[in-house]
Design an enzyme around this catalytic site. Structure first.
Site, PDB file in Angstrom:
ATOM      1  CG  HIS A  97      -2.054   0.921   1.150  1.00  0.00           C
ATOM      2  ND1 HIS A  97      -3.200   0.633   0.467  1.00  0.00           N
ATOM      3  CD2 HIS A  97      -2.208   2.167   1.654  1.00  0.00           C
ATOM      4  CE1 HIS A  97      -4.026   1.653   0.558  1.00  0.00           C
ATOM      5  NE2 HIS A  97      -3.453   2.602   1.265  1.00  0.00           N
ATOM      6  CG  HIS A  99     -10.640   3.362   2.146  1.00  0.00           C
ATOM      7  ND1 HIS A  99     -11.218   3.717   3.316  1.00  0.00           N
ATOM      8  CD2 HIS A  99      -9.318   3.371   2.383  1.00  0.00           C
ATOM      9  CE1 HIS A  99     -10.290   3.941   4.231  1.00  0.00           C
ATOM     10  NE2 HIS A  99      -9.126   3.735   3.687  1.00  0.00           N
ATOM     11  CG  ASP A 125      -3.953   4.882 -12.870  1.00  0.00           C
ATOM     12  OD1 ASP A 125      -3.575   5.189 -11.727  1.00  0.00           O
ATOM     13  OD2 ASP A 125      -3.165   4.620 -13.788  1.00  0.00           O
ATOM     14  CG  ASN A 145      -4.901   3.525  -4.502  1.00  0.00           C
ATOM     15  OD1 ASN A 145      -5.966   3.242  -5.022  1.00  0.00           O
ATOM     16  ND2 ASN A 145      -4.481   2.959  -3.405  1.00  0.00           N
TER      17      ASN A 145
END
Lengths: 761, 233
Positions: free
Chosen positions: A52, A99, A500, A538
């Protein structure tokens, strides 16, 4: 000298493994430190080197993206979000972020904090967020669990965005089995600023104080970043404490206080605390500033007692920022935050030894070279392997499909298909009008927003058809970019740049990584074709559960600019007797767009075929033709052909616009369409009607403008077919003199509008 | 319109303050200032707008904390002098909480937030806010709220009706007031009410969102313009 705290567990191989650090990575860690890490340091490495934060599995691929252009002011990866020039000294900063994992476990808070996180990324750049959008992917809504997810996610987005006073003006939603237990929640935000208001996320200036601002730190979200870098399993339920809780009111205060602060010259840098919280923000600001940062975490405002440095550093509590203040301006900064009733604590200083030094009541508990941990993260190049299913699906032929000739029934079924049906019940829950700039309300091809401050018009569109990407990751990715650009063009805009959100399964599986690499290549090709750089975004990997991975979903949000107000175009038919044309880039598609279509999936229950063909040159020509015609002022409506094919596109153009004037709601306008010519070209009527062949736009013009449209089309080497006329209250589709569809617009619209309410209410 | 001044109250969490400020500034040619909620002495204003938003996060209850802010004393005194106060959306909730208007606003009947255009019927033209409207005129103005269901005791509702203090009711495009045209379940389809002297108006729909032709309806201008004309009398 690093001090070991009394309750720190010893560093064992098991503990290292629990932190998601591989033996090789641990070796690298030892090289960087030159000694065994403390427990706190192990925690720091674990989050900073999670997928992440470090993009360790994707970084090499992401480097392929075109990121520069004459309008790019801040490019991807340099700061929290990219910045694009929109003229006259104004700029926009925007980004989309996932998320997914938190939303799958706790939909309301997961989605809410997704919105909160992306907003901080934008205002930390110095921009005032003025537009929110979101792209959502869920399983089929006939299951209770999915409906619960949808309700929670939509509720969470509404809760956060509405309270912040930022309009949520668009996005998209797909319902497909592939997302059954791995929903996707990708939140987008865009902010506006003057060029000179740009802020940097860096720590410079020896002795400058470091301030912690915003909400107090709790134990929520510890290891959120590492959690997002794993597959979801039943054990994930037990990790619910990894989900953070959002407080939009706090964020609103933080936003206003920060924007007020940016009007002064009291600070040198600012960085939000997102994934990996305080750890990431200190490392990154120091690394960007080429400096070091020393903080004492005992000074951090805490809302729970007995928190250890490890917990304080790794907490992902929301609504917090790190501010690097100019020495001597502490009081002035304090005063601004006090006005907004916010905590602002001086927790450390900038030093020049390049170290991230963490103290706890004066004792050093961690000391790590900041640049090394931020930039020297491991980079992997996982192996790829073309999945076996690819050849299987791609050899599928249209002849294998029996032709279903109940066209009207098929049209009705597709209009009621949740992915195609009206999303009114969703966007009504979002305040989409606050800040009084929403020129085109949700429901048309693009959201169109008037930036009042700058007097500029933006068009925005979010797209990705995961099924296409499953069947052909490269073509599917190209289509995602092409379709979002096409939507911008249909609204009268010119694509500027895109962000994106790359959603995939577990990258350690070579088949998944193959999908990833293929689609990155597709995205790059398409970005080049439309001259739209990637400004950031991300990567969300590990969207997978024991029953398999999601369809690869490289989601695109394209931002375009509309040069003049008069160019703003919507998808709805406007005037009786207008002529209906298709602007067609003439893709040579053997399957006529049936591969991967909603028609094939929902009517024939098949997930197969090759994705629709996307020759980018032909696509670009069709888009250029449409935009030229819009700018010439001859286009009365323009609607891009996508899910559901030509028939659904025409039906949608007949429906009532979600108008800014309810007084017009009674107006229905039909059309009489003759597809004899089109059917002569295509051997299959079902494919011509419902195939999702690319590079097509249905437009309407005044009959006196026919020659102009034909001329523009021939100049762009695309075809413009006349297919009918607007008028009446029915949608009639004729072929060879026979009516193959003959339905009241009112009835079709009812089907389209009531599908989701019937499922959800 | 020299020396005339309109104030827009800013609570922490207000989010329609900018929209109200812009609408007032563009439509009424006078000074418009923000009034910070902690300001107990902001000076004199001819009209005060309490904008929409989520004051204090609307935690506890919408408007319940905002009413305790120092600025609310200023608003009360200003209203007592017969000057104009308009509370929009969260502003309406705050006016009810502070007792300047009767009744309360509950969760919408369907429990969800609703953002959409509505039609509202002008019930009274004899007020500083509606003087430019015709009786029964239908205005096309959007709502955006989660708690907009107007409720009051029966005697209060009767009093509002009998004293002509119902300013607007939700209706159809043709002005029919029915259950179908009631978006949030408000008693008597009430969208806005006056105080006794009609110098204080609370309404759920957002007139400041309906002032710009490029965004659609401009019906909100009738109300904002009327405020301008009144304070310049």
């Amino acid at each position: 000298m690093i001090e070991k705290l009394p309750n720190d567990p010893p560093i064992t191989p098991e503990l290292i493994d629990e932190h998601g650090i591989t033996p090789d990575e641990y070796k690298h860690l030892l090289e960087i430190l030159g000694r065994e890490p403390s427990y706190t340091e192990l925690g720091i490495f674990s989050v900073m080197w999670s997928e992440h934060c470090s993009y360790k599995n994707s970084r090499k691929q992401l480097k392929k993206f075109p990121t520069t252009g004459e309008k790019v002011l801040v490019k991807a990866g340099d700061e929290n979000a990219g910045v694009i020039d929109i003229g006259d000294g104004w700029a926009v900063s925007f980004k989309v972020e996932s998320h997914n994992h938190p939303s799958a476990l706790e939909p309301f808070q997961g989605a809410a904090t997704g919105v909160g996180g992306i907003l901080r990324d934008i205002f930390t750049m110095g921009a005032r967020p003025v537009i929110n959008m979101n792209c959502l992917r869920f399983g089929r809504p006939d299951s209770h669990a999915v409906r619960h997810l949808v309700d929670g996610v939509v509720g969470g987005i509404a809760h956060y965005g509405n309270c912040m006073g930022i309009p949520t003006i668009g996005g998209d939603i797909y319902f497909d089995e592939t997302y059954e237990t791995n929903c996707l929640v990708n939140a987008f935000s865009l902010g506006v600023m003057r060029h000179e208001e740009l802020q940097k996320g860096c720590a410079t200036g020896l002795g400058n104080p470091v301030f912690y601002v915003g909400a107090a730190t709790g134990r929520d979200g510890i290891h959120g970043a590492t959690f997002a870098s794993e597959e979801l399993t039943e054990e994930s339920e037990a990790k619910k404490s990894s989900v953070q809780v959002g407080d939009p009111f706090m964020e609103k205060l933080l936003l206003e206080a920060c924007l007020e602060l940016f009007q002064t010259d009291h600070i040198v840098g600012i960085q939000d605390m997102g994934a990996a919280g305080l750890t990431c923000s200190t490392c990154e600001t120091a690394s960007r500033g080429g400096s070091g940062v020393e903080i004492d975490v005992a000074l951090v405002p805490q809302r729970e007692t007995g928190m250890t440095p490890y917990e304080i550093l790794l907490s992902e509590s929301q609504e917090r920022m790190l501010v690097i203040v100019k020495k001597g301006r502490e009081d002035a900064v304090q005063k601004i935050f006090e006005k907004w009733d916010l905590h602002a604590e001086e927790v450390g200083i900038v030093n020049e030894d390049g170290l991230m030094r963490v103290k706890f009541n004066g004792k050093i508990v961690a000391e790590i070279p900041a640049a090394k941990i931020a930039d020297d993260a491991p980079i992997y190049d996982p192996p790829t392997k073309k999945p076996a299913y690819i050849d299987e699906v791609q050899k599928w032929k249209l002849d294998e499909l029996p032709e279903n000739k109940n066209y009207e029934e098929i049209l009705a079924k597709l209009l009621a298909e949740p992915t195609i049906a009206s999303k009114e019940i969703v966007y009504k829950r979002y305040d989409h009008m606050v800040r009084t700039g929403t020129v085109v309300l949700p429901g048309s091809d693009s959201a169109v927003f008037w930036l009042r401050e700058a007097d500029k018009y933006l068009a925005l569109s979010g797209d990705c058809n995961g099924r296409y990407c499953y069947l052909n990751p490269k073509e599917g990715a190209k289509i995602a970019v092409a379709e979002s650009a096409r939507n911008i063009v249909c609204s009268g805009g010119e694509p500027l740049a895109l962000t994106d959100c790359l959603n995939y399964g577990n990258p350690n599986k070579p088949e998944i990584y193959w999908q990833f690499v293929e689609s990155i290549d597709g995205l790059c090709e398409a970005c080049d074709a439309f001259s739209t750089p990637v400004t950031g975004g991300n990567v969300s990997l590990y969207n997978e559960n024991p029953s398999g991975a999601i369809d690869p979903t490289p989601l695109i949000v394209m931002v375009g600019q509309i040069a003049n107000q008069r160019d703003i175009t919507t998808q709805w038919f406007k005037n009786e007797d207008d002529l209906v044309y298709i602007i067609d880039g003439l893709q040579e598609d053997e399957l006529m767009g049936v591969g991967g279509s909603e028609y094939l999936r929902r009517i024939h229950n098949l997930k197969t075929g090759n994705a629709p063909v996307m020759d980018l040159k032909r696509e670009k020509a069709a888009q250029d033709c449409c935009l030229k015609a819009i700018r010439e002022g001859i286009i009365n409506s323009a609607h891009d052909c996508s899910e559901g094919g030509l028939a659904v596109t025409i039906a949608e153009a007949c429906f009532t616009s979600p108008s800014n004037m309810v007084t017009q709601t009674d107006k229905h306008i039909g059309a009489k369409i003759d597809l004899t010519e089109l059917f002569a070209k295509y051997k299959r009527r079902d494919a011509a009607l419902f195939g999702e062949q690319q590079s097509r736009i249905v437009v309407t013009i005044n009959h006196t403008d026919e020659w102009k449209l034909k001329m523009i089309a021939s100049n762009h080497k695309v075809s413009a077919w006349k297919i009918g006329k607007v008028g009446g209250d029915k949608l009639e589709i004729i072929a060879g003199g026979n009516k193959i569809i003959d339905a009241k617009v009112n009835d079709l619209e009812k089907i389209w509008k009531s599908a989701l309410p019937n499922l959800f209410e | 319109m020299k020396n005339k001044k309109i104030g827009v109250v800013v609570f922490p969490g207000s989010n329609c303050d900018y929209d109200c400020y812009t609408a007032a500034k563009n439509i009424i040619n006078c000074d418009v200032d923000y009034i910070w909620h902690k300001d107990a002495n902001p000076g004199e204003f001819d009209a005060i707008i309490i904008p929409g938003g989520f004051s204090y996060g609307d935690y506890l209850r919408c408007g319940a904390v905002a009413r305790l802010s120092p600025v609310m004393n200023v608003v009360s005194e200003h209203a007592e002098k017969g000057k104009l106060v308009i509370g929009i959306c969260n502003g309406f909730q705050i006016l009810c909480e502070s007792g300047l208007l009767p009744g309360a606003l509950y969760m919408n009947k369907k429990l969800d937030f609703i953002c959409e255009y509505t039609n509202i019927k002008v019930e009274q033209t004899d007020s500083p806010f509606t003087s430019l409207c015709k009786k029964d005129q239908v205005l096309n103005i959007p709502i955006a709220h989660g708690e907009g269901q107007y409720t009051a005791r029966k005697d209060v509702l009767d009093m509002l009706e009998n004293d002509g203090r119902i300013a607007f009711r939700y209706c159809s495009p043709d002005g029919e007031v029915t259950d179908e045209t009631n978006p949030n379940g408000s008693r008597k389809n009430i969208a806005g009410i006056f105080n006794e002297k009609r110098n204080v108006l609370g309404m759920m729909p957002h007139p400041e969102r309906a002032v710009d032709k490029k965004l659609g309806s401009t019906d909100g201008r009738f109300l904002i313009k009327a405020i301008g004309e009144w304070i310049c009398k």
